[in-house]
Write a protein that holds these residues in place. Structure first.
Motif, PDB file in Angstrom:
ATOM      1  N   LEU A  69       0.841  -1.188   0.000  1.00  0.00           N
ATOM      2  CA  LEU A  69       0.000   0.000   0.000  1.00  0.00           C
ATOM      3  C   LEU A  69       0.879   1.241   0.000  1.00  0.00           C
ATOM      4  CD1 LEU A  69      -3.089   0.794   0.296  1.00  0.00           C
ATOM      5  CD2 LEU A  69      -2.564   1.167   2.709  1.00  0.00           C
ATOM      6  N   PRO A  70       0.645   2.213  -0.887  1.00  0.00           N
ATOM      7  CA  PRO A  70       1.453   3.431  -0.891  1.00  0.00           C
ATOM      8  C   PRO A  70       1.463   4.100   0.483  1.00  0.00           C
ATOM      9  CG  PRO A  70       0.060   3.350  -2.835  1.00  0.00           C
ATOM     10  CD  PRO A  70      -0.362   2.211  -1.959  1.00  0.00           C
ATOM     11  N   GLY A  71       2.655   4.469   0.923  1.00  0.00           N
ATOM     12  CA  GLY A  71       2.783   5.113   2.227  1.00  0.00           C
ATOM     13  C   GLY A  71       2.912   4.167   3.393  1.00  0.00           C
ATOM     14  N   HIS A  72       2.863   2.845   3.117  1.00  0.00           N
ATOM     15  CA  HIS A  72       2.994   1.856   4.184  1.00  0.00           C
ATOM     16  C   HIS A  72       4.472   1.578   4.426  1.00  0.00           C
ATOM     17  CE1 HIS A  72       2.289  -2.593   5.582  1.00  0.00           C
ATOM     18  NE2 HIS A  72       2.752  -1.815   6.548  1.00  0.00           N
ATOM     19  N   HIS A  73       4.952   1.923   5.611  1.00  0.00           N
ATOM     20  CA  HIS A  73       6.344   1.724   5.965  1.00  0.00           C
ATOM     21  C   HIS A  73       6.424   0.893   7.247  1.00  0.00           C
ATOM     22  CE1 HIS A  73       7.560   4.630   2.941  1.00  0.00           C
ATOM     23  NE2 HIS A  73       6.659   5.471   3.431  1.00  0.00           N
ATOM     24  N   PRO A  74       7.189  -0.208   7.232  1.00  0.00           N
ATOM     25  CA  PRO A  74       7.354  -1.005   8.453  1.00  0.00           C
ATOM     26  C   PRO A  74       7.896  -0.148   9.588  1.00  0.00           C
ATOM     27  CG  PRO A  74       8.280  -2.141   6.560  1.00  0.00           C
ATOM     28  CD  PRO A  74       7.945  -0.759   6.104  1.00  0.00           C
ATOM     29  N   GLY A  75       7.433  -0.427  10.787  1.00  0.00           N
ATOM     30  CA  GLY A  75       7.876   0.336  11.946  1.00  0.00           C
ATOM     31  C   GLY A  75       6.939   1.471  12.291  1.00  0.00           C
ATOM     32  N   GLN A  76       6.110   1.873  11.335  1.00  0.00           N
ATOM     33  CA  GLN A  76       5.089   2.860  11.619  1.00  0.00           C
ATOM     34  C   GLN A  76       3.791   2.131  11.936  1.00  0.00           C
ATOM     35  OE1 GLN A  76       5.008   5.561   8.274  1.00  0.00           O
ATOM     36  NE2 GLN A  76       7.125   6.239   8.594  1.00  0.00           N
ATOM     37  N   ALA A  77       2.666   2.826  11.848  1.00  0.00           N
ATOM     38  CA  ALA A  77       1.380   2.185  12.128  1.00  0.00           C
ATOM     39  C   ALA A  77       1.190   0.994  11.199  1.00  0.00           C
ATOM     40  CB  ALA A  77       0.252   3.187  11.949  1.00  0.00           C
ATOM     41  N   PRO A  78       0.915  -0.201  11.731  1.00  0.00           N
ATOM     42  CA  PRO A  78       0.797  -1.388  10.876  1.00  0.00           C
ATOM     43  C   PRO A  78      -0.408  -1.306   9.950  1.00  0.00           C
ATOM     44  CG  PRO A  78       0.096  -1.890  13.121  1.00  0.00           C
ATOM     45  CD  PRO A  78       0.682  -0.507  13.157  1.00  0.00           C
ATOM     46  N   VAL A  79      -0.251  -1.874   8.761  1.00  0.00           N
ATOM     47  CA  VAL A  79      -1.356  -2.015   7.815  1.00  0.00           C
ATOM     48  C   VAL A  79      -1.599  -3.510   7.658  1.00  0.00           C
ATOM     49  CG1 VAL A  79      -2.158  -1.627   5.456  1.00  0.00           C
ATOM     50  CG2 VAL A  79      -0.752   0.105   6.605  1.00  0.00           C
ATOM     51  N   ARG A  80      -2.792  -3.945   7.953  1.00  0.00           N
ATOM     52  CA  ARG A  80      -3.088  -5.362   7.880  1.00  0.00           C
ATOM     53  C   ARG A  80      -3.896  -5.678   6.631  1.00  0.00           C
ATOM     54  NH1 ARG A  80       0.959  -6.037   9.807  1.00  0.00           N
ATOM     55  NH2 ARG A  80       1.396  -6.361  12.005  1.00  0.00           N
ATOM     56  N   TYR A  81      -3.626  -6.848   6.065  1.00  0.00           N
ATOM     57  CA  TYR A  81      -4.214  -7.251   4.802  1.00  0.00           C
ATOM     58  C   TYR A  81      -5.150  -8.438   5.028  1.00  0.00           C
ATOM     59  CZ  TYR A  81      -0.581  -4.510   2.401  1.00  0.00           C
ATOM     60  OH  TYR A  81       0.226  -3.499   1.945  1.00  0.00           O
ATOM     61  N   LEU A  82      -6.311  -8.402   4.399  1.00  0.00           N
ATOM     62  CA  LEU A  82      -7.170  -9.583   4.370  1.00  0.00           C
ATOM     63  C   LEU A  82      -6.601 -10.488   3.285  1.00  0.00           C
ATOM     64  CD1 LEU A  82      -9.670 -11.147   5.248  1.00  0.00           C
ATOM     65  CD2 LEU A  82     -10.986  -9.861   3.538  1.00  0.00           C
ATOM     66  N   GLU A  83      -5.829 -11.470   3.688  1.00  0.00           N
ATOM     67  CA  GLU A  83      -5.137 -12.281   2.688  1.00  0.00           C
ATOM     68  C   GLU A  83      -6.100 -13.216   1.978  1.00  0.00           C
ATOM     69  OE1 GLU A  83      -2.175 -15.105   4.065  1.00  0.00           O
ATOM     70  OE2 GLU A  83      -2.891 -14.862   6.117  1.00  0.00           O
ATOM     71  N   SER A  84      -5.647 -13.708   0.851  1.00  0.00           N
ATOM     72  CA  SER A  84      -6.533 -14.399  -0.073  1.00  0.00           C
ATOM     73  C   SER A  84      -7.129 -15.680   0.489  1.00  0.00           C
ATOM     74  CB  SER A  84      -5.787 -14.702  -1.373  1.00  0.00           C
ATOM     75  OG  SER A  84      -4.571 -15.381  -1.109  1.00  0.00           O
ATOM     76  N   VAL A  85      -6.413 -16.409   1.337  1.00  0.00           N
ATOM     77  CA  VAL A  85      -6.927 -17.689   1.839  1.00  0.00           C
ATOM     78  C   VAL A  85      -8.195 -17.491   2.670  1.00  0.00           C
ATOM     79  CG1 VAL A  85      -6.441 -19.668   3.331  1.00  0.00           C
ATOM     80  CG2 VAL A  85      -4.726 -18.905   1.677  1.00  0.00           C
ATOM     81  N   PRO A  86      -8.184 -16.679   3.746  1.00  0.00           N
ATOM     82  CA  PRO A  86      -9.438 -16.462   4.467  1.00  0.00           C
ATOM     83  C   PRO A  86     -10.476 -15.718   3.638  1.00  0.00           C
ATOM     84  CG  PRO A  86      -7.688 -15.083   5.373  1.00  0.00           C
ATOM     85  CD  PRO A  86      -7.044 -16.043   4.436  1.00  0.00           C
ATOM     86  N   ALA A  87     -10.032 -14.843   2.712  1.00  0.00           N
ATOM     87  CA  ALA A  87     -10.997 -14.159   1.850  1.00  0.00           C
ATOM     88  C   ALA A  87     -11.758 -15.165   0.991  1.00  0.00           C
ATOM     89  CB  ALA A  87     -10.279 -13.140   0.968  1.00  0.00           C
ATOM     90  N   LEU A  88     -11.060 -16.171   0.482  1.00  0.00           N
ATOM     91  CA  LEU A  88     -11.720 -17.221  -0.290  1.00  0.00           C
ATOM     92  C   LEU A  88     -12.732 -17.978   0.567  1.00  0.00           C
ATOM     93  CD1 LEU A  88      -8.646 -18.594  -2.254  1.00  0.00           C
ATOM     94  CD2 LEU A  88     -10.763 -17.765  -3.323  1.00  0.00           C
TER      95      LEU A  88
END
Length: 489
Positions: A111-130
């Motif tokens: 995601l643009p602007g997502h940098h490790p160590g800052q506020a985490p960005v969590r992803y709904l990964e494809s396996v549970p999404a399926l």
């Protein structure tokens, strides 16, 4: 039955045209002409609307499909980056209202602007999404992605293990990442044919120009080697017309070759006008009529990447690249020791059978720990213990046992079921670390636990469940569900 599902069921080669929805009247008008035509070289041609791959001003897949009147043949993408279950269900409900029943699940790139160590960005990964999508719409056509263009055992093996999870979670088909290495296309087909239930696969293709290659070299998961760039530049130096004709020839030839390999279709990117479509159709017809066998095609493919006096083109980033079947990596002594120690701790405290585990379970399930300051205190204690050991971010539902004690929260995307497609030679897409799933693969291989990485489907963590202790829930079996991951280790 959706049009793409019907085509796949009938064994008809299908062409999916990927569209990045944009607020551009001219682009929309051109796309309408393509969609109305509905075929390419005698094959069904369906529009696919990409999700979160362009500028922030781009339209959503639903808006893109809506601009064309929601054609029933549309394949919509869903990117899980910075998304939750609610976002997926909202898109599905709107799709259902407009008669759309085809969905491609993607975890998504950075995601643009997502940098490790800052506020985490969590992803709904494809396996549970399926799993979520299959539960709510059991008859829909659902797809997922596979990136076979990996050249280290850990990242390649982990890709295929996660692909097995995607099939278990309900994927009807897989779409490959964009790539140009025919050996890896063949490898992916070999892998699929070895599965207990063979599913159709599509392959992403694009007319590769010198300009596009320069951009794609910076796209995670796409392999453009320096020798490929050198050839494209050399063609461009001859003339723009020569370079254009050569790249169109290669695209047509690649599509013909993928059909010969057994692919169910192609996912075409970078095609914007009806004139481009017609030019590609003519090139496909010429290549199809003059290609007699797979052996013949391989010779033609190699020749299409050659010029007199130019160095030989290679498609792998390094000479000692991994191929399926090779097995020579193992966990380091430190990785094995860490796994052994943490598994023993888990056995002592979280087996639910020994006296120490039962005593610990009794203590953390007292009503006092459920709310208020006591609940916060238990959360603080768990985080203080586990964060130095495993990088824990107290997600509230610990999954360490199912991830070989490699905490999913240490992945910048928070992926628990396996890697995204953006790794390069085991390096994370973010570039600041080795991919944690490559480490997990080595540990699982050394501990004879690779089936865990292919068979255990780890549910998504709901946002409301985060930042609280996982210990009480672990010792309350009535709250567990089949396939749910285990707690602290």
């Amino acid at each position: 039955m959706s049009s793409m599902k019907q085509a796949l069921n009938d064994g008809r080669f299908v062409c999916v045209l990927e569209v990045v929805p944009q607020q551009s009247p001219s682009r929309l008008a051109a796309l309408e002409h393509i969609v109305q035509r509905g075929h390419l070289a005698g094959w069904p041609l369906l529009p696919a609307f990409a999700d979160r791959v362009g500028l922030h001003s781009d339209l959503s897949p639903l808006e893109g499909a809506g601009a064309l009147g929601y054609p029933a043949s549309s394949l919509l993408h869903f990117s899980g980056k910075d998304r939750s279950r609610a976002d997926l269900l909202l898109q599905m409900n709107v799709m259902k209202a407009h008669g759309l029943e085809q969905l491609l699940m993607l975890s998504g790139d950075r995601l643009p602007g997502h940098h490790p160590g800052q506020a985490p960005v969590r992803y709904l990964e494809s396996v549970p999404a399926l799993q979520i999508a299959r539960e709510h719409c059991p008859d829909w056509l659902l797809g997922a992605a596979l990136n076979p263009f990996k050249y280290r055992e850990e990242e390649g093996g982990a890709q295929y293990l996660k692909a097995q999870k995607k099939l278990l979670a309900g994927a009807d088909f897989l779409t490959l990442q964009l790539g140009f290495d025919a050996a890896k296309h063949i490898e992916a087909q070999t892998w699929m044919r070895a599965q207990s239930r063979v599913k159709p696969m599509l392959a992403c293709v694009m007319e590769l120009t010198d300009k596009r290659a320069a951009v794609l070299q910076g796209v995670p998961g796409i392999v453009i080697t320096e020798s490929m760039r050198a050839l494209l530049e050399r063609e461009q130096q001859v003339s723009k017309a020569y370079a254009s004709a050569r790249s169109l020839e290669r695209l047509a030839l690649q599509i013909v070759g993928l059909q010969l390999m057994g692919y169910a279709g192609v996912h075409v990117s970078g095609l914007h006008t009806l004139d481009e479509l017609l030019s590609l159709e003519q090139a496909i017809t010429e290549q199809r009529d003059s290609t007699s066998s797979m052996t013949d095609w391989l010779d033609r493919w190699q020749a299409s990447w050659q010029m007199p006096g130019a160095p030989q083109v290679g498609f792998a980033p390094q000479i000692d690249a991994w191929e399926m079947g090779q097995s020579n990596v193992t966990a380091t002594r430190r990785e094995r020791l860490r796994y052994t120690l943490l598994s023993k701790v888990h056995g002592q405290f979280f087996s639910r059978t020994g006296w120490l585990s039962q005593a610990f379970g009794w203590s953390v399930t007292r009503p006092i720990w459920k709310t208020g300051a006591a609940a916060n205190a238990l959360h603080t204690v768990e985080r203080a213990i586990k964060r130095p050991l495993v990088g824990c971010d107290t997600c509230g539902t610990c999954r360490l046992q199912d991830t070989l004690y490699i905490c999913p929260e240490t992945c910048p995307k928070g992926l628990a079921n396996g890697p995204c497609g953006g790794t390069r030679l085991n390096r994370c897409e973010f570039g600041d670390r080795e991919c944690v799933h490559s480490v997990k693969y080595r540990v699982a291989k050394s501990a004879h636990q690779l089936p865990v990485l292919a068979q255990t489907l780890i549910p998504a963590i709901e946002a409301d469940n985060r930042h609280r202790s996982s210990w009480p829930a672990w010792f309350e079996p009535q709250k567990s569900t089949p396939g749910q991951a285990k707690a602290l280790d």
